[in-house]
Design an enzyme around this catalytic site. Structure first.
Site, mmCIF file in Angstrom:
data_model
loop_
_atom_site.group_PDB
_atom_site.id
_atom_site.type_symbol
_atom_site.label_atom_id
_atom_site.label_comp_id
_atom_site.label_asym_id
_atom_site.label_seq_id
_atom_site.Cartn_x
_atom_site.Cartn_y
_atom_site.Cartn_z
ATOM 1 N N MET A 94 0.805 -1.320 -0.446
ATOM 2 C CA MET A 94 0.198 -0.213 -0.079
ATOM 3 C C MET A 94 0.840 1.149 -0.416
ATOM 4 O O MET A 94 1.078 2.416 -0.826
ATOM 5 C CB MET A 94 -0.846 0.628 0.988
ATOM 6 C CG MET A 94 -1.670 1.461 1.161
ATOM 7 S SD MET A 94 -3.172 1.164 -0.447
ATOM 8 C CE MET A 94 -4.580 1.083 -0.023
ATOM 9 N N ASP A 153 9.183 2.772 7.487
ATOM 10 C CA ASP A 153 8.845 1.941 8.286
ATOM 11 C C ASP A 153 9.682 0.806 9.324
ATOM 12 O O ASP A 153 10.631 1.377 8.801
ATOM 13 C CB ASP A 153 8.545 1.005 6.548
ATOM 14 C CG ASP A 153 7.424 -0.322 7.171
ATOM 15 O OD1 ASP A 153 7.269 -1.441 8.192
ATOM 16 O OD2 ASP A 153 6.935 -0.837 6.937
ATOM 17 N N VAL A 170 0.178 1.946 8.137
ATOM 18 C CA VAL A 170 0.482 0.845 9.080
ATOM 19 C C VAL A 170 -0.668 -0.069 9.030
ATOM 20 O O VAL A 170 -1.753 -0.050 8.545
ATOM 21 C CB VAL A 170 0.964 1.490 9.841
ATOM 22 C CG1 VAL A 170 2.486 1.869 9.693
ATOM 23 C CG2 VAL A 170 0.222 1.573 10.972
ATOM 24 N N GLU A 219 -3.327 -2.904 10.124
ATOM 25 C CA GLU A 219 -5.121 -1.951 11.038
ATOM 26 C C GLU A 219 -5.091 -2.774 12.537
ATOM 27 O O GLU A 219 -5.616 -3.399 12.611
ATOM 28 C CB GLU A 219 -6.417 -2.296 10.235
ATOM 29 C CG GLU A 219 -6.314 -1.889 8.973
ATOM 30 C CD GLU A 219 -6.933 -0.381 8.584
ATOM 31 O OE1 GLU A 219 -6.478 0.085 9.105
ATOM 32 O OE2 GLU A 219 -8.158 -0.192 8.469
ATOM 33 N N LYS A 231 -1.865 1.649 15.543
ATOM 34 C CA LYS A 231 -1.651 3.287 14.588
ATOM 35 C C LYS A 231 -1.660 4.438 15.786
ATOM 36 O O LYS A 231 -1.297 5.199 14.993
ATOM 37 C CB LYS A 231 -3.255 3.204 13.994
ATOM 38 C CG LYS A 231 -3.211 2.694 12.793
ATOM 39 C CD LYS A 231 -4.161 2.913 11.486
ATOM 40 C CE LYS A 231 -4.485 1.826 10.788
ATOM 41 N NZ LYS A 231 -3.633 2.096 9.559
ATOM 42 N N SER A 268 -9.270 1.483 6.592
ATOM 43 C CA SER A 268 -10.008 1.361 5.687
ATOM 44 C C SER A 268 -11.509 0.914 6.802
ATOM 45 O O SER A 268 -12.191 1.097 6.387
ATOM 46 C CB SER A 268 -9.752 0.361 4.657
ATOM 47 O OG SER A 268 -9.302 -1.319 5.692
ATOM 48 N N HIS A 318 -8.805 7.299 2.554
ATOM 49 C CA HIS A 318 -8.521 5.814 2.405
ATOM 50 C C HIS A 318 -8.646 6.007 1.188
ATOM 51 O O HIS A 318 -9.279 6.067 0.523
ATOM 52 C CB HIS A 318 -9.754 5.471 3.796
ATOM 53 C CG HIS A 318 -10.200 4.028 3.236
ATOM 54 N ND1 HIS A 318 -11.693 3.480 2.693
ATOM 55 C CD2 HIS A 318 -9.688 3.337 3.227
ATOM 56 C CE1 HIS A 318 -11.344 2.339 2.568
ATOM 57 N NE2 HIS A 318 -9.889 2.097 2.388
ATOM 58 N N ASN A 341 -7.573 -0.090 -2.944
ATOM 59 C CA ASN A 341 -6.623 -0.974 -4.104
ATOM 60 C C ASN A 341 -7.050 -1.132 -5.861
ATOM 61 O O ASN A 341 -8.307 -1.780 -5.499
ATOM 62 C CB ASN A 341 -6.832 -1.999 -3.345
ATOM 63 C CG ASN A 341 -4.944 -2.381 -2.717
ATOM 64 O OD1 ASN A 341 -4.383 -1.690 -3.058
ATOM 65 N ND2 ASN A 341 -5.403 -2.721 -1.078
ATOM 66 N N GLU A 357 -11.681 8.350 -0.175
ATOM 67 C CA GLU A 357 -12.591 8.775 0.720
ATOM 68 C C GLU A 357 -11.845 9.660 1.900
ATOM 69 O O GLU A 357 -10.977 8.951 2.781
ATOM 70 C CB GLU A 357 -13.674 7.107 1.872
ATOM 71 C CG GLU A 357 -14.778 6.958 0.758
ATOM 72 C CD GLU A 357 -14.890 5.618 1.982
ATOM 73 O OE1 GLU A 357 -15.842 4.963 1.471
ATOM 74 O OE2 GLU A 357 -14.219 4.669 1.797
ATOM 75 N N ASN A 384 -17.037 0.083 1.903
ATOM 76 C CA ASN A 384 -16.671 -0.923 2.609
ATOM 77 C C ASN A 384 -18.250 -1.455 2.927
ATOM 78 O O ASN A 384 -19.017 -2.271 3.397
ATOM 79 C CB ASN A 384 -15.640 -0.801 4.338
ATOM 80 C CG ASN A 384 -14.940 -0.893 3.095
ATOM 81 O OD1 ASN A 384 -14.301 -1.989 1.739
ATOM 82 N ND2 ASN A 384 -13.083 -1.024 3.749
#
Lengths: 285, 76
Positions: free
Chosen positions: A14, A33, A90, A92, A97, A119, A140, A143, A152, A190
């Site tokens: 991502m 990272d 990172v 979910e 987070k 998401s 958001h 993919n 979003e 979603n």
């Protein structure tokens, strides 16, 4: 706002996709990272998308190399101190987070926007980890990020109008179409996709049609989906779908309870395309 | 063949009902919800445009019928 440098926290696939869309639009990005191998995956993924464009003759190799030079990588937060805009991508997990956001809060300039690519988690809950929740919003992506236009843009409980505008402006600057929404479980897509998938699963369970027939009906012109819902679930990952349905169930009730078939697939490790089997068999594993 | 129509109607009605709830809750406007489904899920039949295409009254009657037959998830 004038954005000179974008920080992307959480490289991986991502992060790499987001790095691609940002650098394609000319923004310098810093990928951060915790391990070198994740940074490698992110950069390799961005490169792969550029190489595809080069093969399709939509970009020269020189241009690709120039764009890739806009990406730098880091294992520490120091490089993010002068970034105007952070996109967190990172895994979910709320605790993770929140930890990342509190670390960002300590190092990032006071004016920086801190956006989360969650998401499924609450933007407001993530924003509680920082001293400037008004500068936190959801961003958001869908993919594959390089193909999907939608972003979003999620307003948390304390997100300022200015932060919402900044996130929308950046989304547009990188060629995306922002849609604003409230910090509600599953946001828009979603939630509605899960409602569709759950109804399809009920129809199958009642014996009205097989999943393959439902999927092929859905992709006929009169229904107009690009891919059937069971197949889409396999592509997104049964584990992800399951997680999102659980979050929706908690928020809105049992109409979102994961179907038994999803529970069975999870229990037997059939997570969709990535594991070779989900609703359908992909002939591996 | 009849099942095919019923299945498609049920799937899209479930999306319409959920979209109406989301709009009523203030998650986003009907237009924003349609935009999101078109660009984020690649739906051609986005819920509010689809309702307009079918006709508000027809959709209302369908939702009522499905709510009576299949449950409250169709009740809006």
């Amino acid at each position: 706002m004038d954005i000179k440098k974008i920080g992307i926290v959480g490289a991986g696939v991502m992060g790499g996709e987001i790095a691609f869309v940002a650098t394609q639009a000319g923004f310098p990005v810093v990928l951060k990272d915790i391990e070198l191998r994740f940074l490698d995956i992110g950069v390799a993924n961005a490169r792969q998308i550029y190489e595809f464009k080069v093969r399709r003759r939509r970009m020269s190799e020189d241009e690709m190399e120039q764009k890739l030079k806009l990406i730098s990588v880091t294992l520490g937060y120091d490089e993010l101190a002068d970034a105007d805009f952070i996109i967190e991508a990172v895994p979910e997990n709320l605790e993770l987070k929140r930890r990342v956001f509190s670390e960002l809060d300590a190092v990032c300039s006071p004016g920086a926007i801190l956006a989360t690519n969650t998401s499924a988690l609450s933007v407001s809950a993530i924003a509680e980890a920082v001293s400037r929740p008004e500068r936190v919003a959801g961003m958001h992506f869908f993919n594959p990020v390089s193909m999907m236009r939608l972003v979003e843009v999620v307003r948390g409980a304390r997100t300022s109008d200015e932060a919402m505008s900044s996130v929308c402006a950046l989304a547009e600057a990188i060629g995306k179409s922002p849609v604003r929404c409230a910090d509600s479980a599953g946001f828009i897509v979603n939630r509605l996709l899960c409602a569709a998938m759950l109804e399809a699963a009920r129809c199958e369970r009642e014996g009205l049609m097989s999943r393959a027939d439902i999927d092929s009906a859905l992709v006929k012109p009169d229904a107009g989906l690009p891919v059937g819902l069971f197949k889409m679930a396999d592509q997104l990952g049964i584990d992800l779908i399951h997680k999102v349905m659980r979050i929706l169930q908690d928020a809105f009730g049992d109409r979102f309870a994961p179907p038994e078939e999803v529970e069975r697939l999870i229990a037997s490790g059939h997570l969709g395309v990535k594991s070779g089997k989900g609703f359908y068999d992909y002939g591996k594993s | 063949m009849e099942n095919r129509e019923l299945v498609l109607n049920r799937i899209f009605a479930a999306v319409v009902a959920e979209a109406e709830r989301a709009a009523a809750e203030g998650v986003a406007s009907p237009q924003e919800i349609d935009d999101a489904m078109r660009m984020g899920a690649l739906f051609k039949k986005t819920p509010f445009a689809y309702t307009a295409e079918v006709g508000e009254e027809t959709m209302r009657a369908r939702l009522d019928e499905f709510a009576a037959k299949y449950g409250d998830r169709f009740k809006v």
